[in-house]
Design a protein around this motif. Structure first.
Motif, PDB file in Angstrom:
ATOM      1  N   GLN A 197      -4.128 124.363  41.265  1.00 37.56           N
ATOM      2  CA  GLN A 197      -4.100 125.341  42.348  1.00 37.56           C
ATOM      3  C   GLN A 197      -5.125 126.424  42.042  1.00 37.56           C
ATOM      4  OE1 GLN A 197      -2.099 125.235  45.198  1.00 37.56           O
ATOM      5  NE2 GLN A 197      -1.673 123.183  44.442  1.00 37.56           N
ATOM      6  N   VAL A 198      -5.988 126.717  43.012  1.00 37.26           N
ATOM      7  CA  VAL A 198      -7.080 127.667  42.804  1.00 37.26           C
ATOM      8  C   VAL A 198      -7.015 128.743  43.881  1.00 37.26           C
ATOM      9  CG1 VAL A 198      -9.591 127.910  42.660  1.00 37.26           C
ATOM     10  CG2 VAL A 198      -8.488 125.812  41.851  1.00 37.26           C
ATOM     11  N   ASP A 199      -7.202 129.998  43.449  1.00 39.59           N
ATOM     12  CA  ASP A 199      -7.255 131.112  44.399  1.00 39.59           C
ATOM     13  C   ASP A 199      -8.647 131.208  45.022  1.00 39.59           C
ATOM     14  OD1 ASP A 199      -4.626 132.167  44.190  1.00 39.59           O
ATOM     15  OD2 ASP A 199      -5.154 133.006  42.228  1.00 39.59           O
ATOM     16  N   PHE A 200      -8.733 131.912  46.130  1.00 41.87           N
ATOM     17  CA  PHE A 200      -9.997 132.062  46.847  1.00 41.87           C
ATOM     18  C   PHE A 200     -10.897 133.155  46.273  1.00 41.87           C
ATOM     19  CE2 PHE A 200      -7.781 129.692  50.157  1.00 41.87           C
ATOM     20  CZ  PHE A 200      -8.791 128.886  50.624  1.00 41.87           C
ATOM     21  N   THR A 201     -10.569 133.801  45.234  1.00 40.87           N
ATOM     22  CA  THR A 201     -11.324 134.872  44.560  1.00 40.87           C
ATOM     23  C   THR A 201     -12.105 135.753  45.535  1.00 40.87           C
ATOM     24  OG1 THR A 201     -13.148 133.394  43.966  1.00 40.87           O
ATOM     25  CG2 THR A 201     -11.400 133.689  42.351  1.00 40.87           C
ATOM     26  N   LEU A 202     -13.424 135.600  45.639  1.00 39.42           N
ATOM     27  CA  LEU A 202     -14.229 136.497  46.474  1.00 39.42           C
ATOM     28  C   LEU A 202     -13.901 136.389  47.957  1.00 39.42           C
ATOM     29  CD1 LEU A 202     -17.720 136.237  44.766  1.00 39.42           C
ATOM     30  CD2 LEU A 202     -16.075 138.112  44.625  1.00 39.42           C
ATOM     31  N   LEU A 203     -13.534 135.203  48.414  1.00 35.60           N
ATOM     32  CA  LEU A 203     -13.182 135.057  49.834  1.00 35.60           C
ATOM     33  C   LEU A 203     -11.884 135.771  50.187  1.00 35.60           C
ATOM     34  CD1 LEU A 203     -14.119 131.351  50.571  1.00 35.60           C
ATOM     35  CD2 LEU A 203     -15.293 133.402  51.329  1.00 35.60           C
ATOM     36  N   ARG A 204     -11.140 136.193  49.173  1.00 36.56           N
ATOM     37  CA  ARG A 204      -9.879 136.906  49.423  1.00 36.56           C
ATOM     38  C   ARG A 204     -10.115 138.173  50.250  1.00 36.56           C
ATOM     39  NH1 ARG A 204      -4.975 136.210  47.546  1.00 36.56           N
ATOM     40  NH2 ARG A 204      -5.625 134.766  45.948  1.00 36.56           N
ATOM     41  N   ILE A 205     -11.324 138.714  50.192  1.00 35.18           N
ATOM     42  CA  ILE A 205     -11.660 139.894  50.996  1.00 35.18           C
ATOM     43  C   ILE A 205     -11.430 139.601  52.479  1.00 35.18           C
ATOM     44  CG2 ILE A 205     -13.564 141.393  51.721  1.00 35.18           C
ATOM     45  CD1 ILE A 205     -14.791 140.878  48.924  1.00 35.18           C
ATOM     46  N   PHE A 206     -11.797 138.401  52.911  1.00 37.22           N
ATOM     47  CA  PHE A 206     -11.680 138.021  54.311  1.00 37.22           C
ATOM     48  C   PHE A 206     -10.410 137.223  54.601  1.00 37.22           C
ATOM     49  CE2 PHE A 206     -16.193 138.053  53.114  1.00 37.22           C
ATOM     50  CZ  PHE A 206     -16.608 139.134  53.877  1.00 37.22           C
ATOM     51  N   MET A 207      -9.801 136.680  53.567  1.00 39.18           N
ATOM     52  CA  MET A 207      -8.655 135.782  53.748  1.00 39.18           C
ATOM     53  C   MET A 207      -7.495 136.247  52.868  1.00 39.18           C
ATOM     54  SD  MET A 207     -11.009 132.393  53.468  1.00 39.18           S
ATOM     55  CE  MET A 207      -9.781 131.179  53.811  1.00 39.18           C
ATOM     56  N   ALA A 208      -7.101 137.481  53.026  1.00 35.79           N
ATOM     57  CA  ALA A 208      -6.126 138.101  52.131  1.00 35.79           C
ATOM     58  C   ALA A 208      -4.782 137.387  52.106  1.00 35.79           C
ATOM     59  CB  ALA A 208      -5.933 139.557  52.525  1.00 35.79           C
ATOM     60  N   ASP A 209      -4.384 136.773  53.201  1.00 27.24           N
ATOM     61  CA  ASP A 209      -3.059 136.163  53.276  1.00 27.24           C
ATOM     62  C   ASP A 209      -3.049 134.677  52.929  1.00 27.24           C
ATOM     63  OD1 ASP A 209      -1.978 138.604  54.045  1.00 27.24           O
ATOM     64  OD2 ASP A 209      -2.379 138.209  56.163  1.00 27.24           O
ATOM     65  N   GLU A 210      -4.179 134.125  52.545  1.00 31.49           N
ATOM     66  CA  GLU A 210      -4.256 132.692  52.255  1.00 31.49           C
ATOM     67  C   GLU A 210      -3.622 132.360  50.906  1.00 31.49           C
ATOM     68  OE1 GLU A 210      -5.359 130.173  54.180  1.00 31.49           O
ATOM     69  OE2 GLU A 210      -5.602 131.664  55.762  1.00 31.49           O
ATOM     70  N   GLU A 211      -2.906 131.260  50.896  1.00 27.52           N
ATOM     71  CA  GLU A 211      -2.312 130.752  49.663  1.00 27.52           C
ATOM     72  C   GLU A 211      -3.388 130.037  48.850  1.00 27.52           C
ATOM     73  OE1 GLU A 211       0.921 131.034  48.627  1.00 27.52           O
ATOM     74  OE2 GLU A 211       1.159 132.398  50.326  1.00 27.52           O
ATOM     75  N   PRO A 212      -3.166 129.840  47.542  1.00 31.45           N
ATOM     76  CA  PRO A 212      -4.126 129.052  46.750  1.00 31.45           C
ATOM     77  C   PRO A 212      -4.266 127.646  47.339  1.00 31.45           C
ATOM     78  CG  PRO A 212      -2.527 130.129  45.330  1.00 31.45           C
ATOM     79  CD  PRO A 212      -2.062 130.322  46.752  1.00 31.45           C
TER      80      PRO A 212
END
Length: 81
Positions: free
Chosen positions: A51-66
């Motif tokens: 399972q991998v987090d979105f790291t930098l994309l988390r800025i735009f996809m804050a609610d996304e699960e890994p």
């Protein structure tokens, strides 16, 4: 076996044992959720899922699960140079 036939072959039990030791020696295995190792006299295949987090994309996809990532590698018996 090699001395009798001149054919290279893996020792499946040893190959699997060494692969397990390698996976266990990894410093950061927190993302690893599953690993499968299959060895035959001809080749060894290691498949892993994590399972991998979105790291930098988390800025735009804050609610996304890994998300899930699966990889597989196969190696065959070869003579060392």
């Amino acid at each position: 076996y090699y001395r009798d036939t001149s054919q290279l072959r893996l020792d499946p039990a040893l190959a699997e044992e060494l692969a397990v030791q390698n996976l266990e020696a990894q410093q950061d295995d927190r993302a690893l959720t599953d690993a499968r190792i299959v060895a035959t006299p001809e080749e060894i295949t290691i498949s892993a899922t994590g399972q991998v987090d979105f790291t930098l994309l988390r800025i735009f996809m804050a609610d996304e699960e890994p998300f899930s990532v699966s990889v597989s590698a196969t190696a065959d018996a070869r003579r060392s140079p």
